[in-house]
Design an enzyme around this catalytic site. Structure first.
Site, mmCIF file in Angstrom:
data_model
loop_
_atom_site.group_PDB
_atom_site.id
_atom_site.type_symbol
_atom_site.label_atom_id
_atom_site.label_comp_id
_atom_site.label_asym_id
_atom_site.label_seq_id
_atom_site.Cartn_x
_atom_site.Cartn_y
_atom_site.Cartn_z
ATOM 1 N N PRO A 140 0.910 -1.197 -0.002
ATOM 2 C CA PRO A 140 -0.137 0.015 0.130
ATOM 3 C C PRO A 140 0.913 1.298 -0.058
ATOM 4 O O PRO A 140 1.975 1.269 0.613
ATOM 5 C CB PRO A 140 -0.802 -0.298 1.481
ATOM 6 C CG PRO A 140 -0.827 -1.469 1.564
ATOM 7 C CD PRO A 140 0.605 -2.062 1.276
ATOM 8 N N GLU A 141 0.400 2.139 -0.862
ATOM 9 C CA GLU A 141 0.963 3.517 -0.714
ATOM 10 C C GLU A 141 -0.120 4.385 -0.933
ATOM 11 O O GLU A 141 -1.315 4.187 -0.554
ATOM 12 C CB GLU A 141 2.074 3.673 -2.089
ATOM 13 C CG GLU A 141 3.202 2.740 -2.069
ATOM 14 C CD GLU A 141 4.215 2.991 -3.181
ATOM 15 O OE1 GLU A 141 4.183 3.893 -4.017
ATOM 16 O OE2 GLU A 141 4.865 1.953 -3.586
#
Length: 274
Positions: A2-3
């Site tokens: 996740p970013e």
């Protein structure tokens, strides 16, 4: 992993599912997810309260309640995601926290690798959030602001982009994609980039993040680690990340290469990015 785009997609989903809803039941049985807080403390801060908003700061998500008071803080870690389940639906794997709302619905935090967290936002968390750099999609993140950040560092530009205290939310994938879009080699000394390159990179960062957010918007996000479905879902999002040996989609003559920078794999086109 996740970013910012995945965090933003989760924020949008949580806003849709939880906005205006009262939390009827809160369970966080996993001690790693609670970061050492007691489950009773989290319940006491959240149960019976109505969700006013879900905010994002960098890669962090924050659930805020009506009438103020304590808020809840979530970080997706390396594999975390939020999902909605209705009565009779099967749970996703590795559920670490659950929020019960009206109609028997549950909003679940799934995290296979247990690097994420969900707990009460404490004063130390407030300090950490305050130290984060500007939001790359916000008005404060201008070409001039980025140029000043670059001039102040001699690190490889990719390392600087991933420093959360300099710019909030950009990780390994989005940094690689933005640098490809801007035509800048990931190992370039940050201080060597001029104002024009900084402005070009700022535009590339925004374009890359917005494109990725659009493609990430689904009722339940998928990661590369989610088997074949995850690979099919995410592969179309990336121009260079994970594409070592493929032809560059821009110049068609370069071959995507991979080099290590600060212990992370960096994908780029040796012909396009200088």
């Amino acid at each position: 992993m996740p970013e910012l785009p995945e965090a933003e997609a989760n924020r949008e989903n949580l806003t849709t599912w939880l906005g205006g809803e009262r939390l009827l039941d809160v369970t966080v049985p996993d001690p790693l997810t609670r970061r050492g807080q007691t489950e009773s403390a989290i319940r006491g801060a959240a149960e019976g309260r109505v969700v006013a908003a879900v905010q994002r700061r960098g890669k962090f998500l924050r659930i805020e309640f009506e009438r103020g008071g304590a808020s809840l803080l979530s970080h997706l870690g390396m594999s975390g995601k939020w999902a909605l389940r209705r009565p009779g639906d099967a749970d996703p794997p590795a559920v670490r926290a659950a929020l019960g709302i009206a109609g028997g619905r549950r909003v679940l935090f799934s995290d296979k690798r247990r690097f994420g967290h969900f707990s009460v936002c404490l004063p130390a968390d407030e300090e950490r959030l305050a130290r984060l750099g500007p939001e790359p999609l916000g008005p404060a993140f201008t070409g001039k602001r980025l140029a000043a950040l670059l001039r102040a560092s001699r690190r490889p530009v990719k390392s600087l982009l991933m420093d959360q205290d300099r710019i909030a939310g950009i990780g390994n994938i989005q940094a690689a994609e933005a640098l490809w879009r801007a035509g800048i080699h990931p190992a370039r000394n940050s201080a060597e980039l001029g104002d024009r390159e900084a402005a070009k990179l700022q535009r590339a960062i925004r374009w890359t993040l917005r494109r990725s957010i659009r493609s990430t918007r689904t009722p339940e996000i998928l990661y590369l680690s989610d088997g074949e479905a995850g690979r099919q879902s995410t592969s179309a999002r990336f121009f260079v990340y994970g594409r070592e040996g493929d032809a560059c989609p821009r110049c068609r003559r370069g071959v995507i290469a991979r080099i290590p920078i600060a212990g992370r794999s960096s994908f780029y086109c040796p012909r396009c990015q200088v």
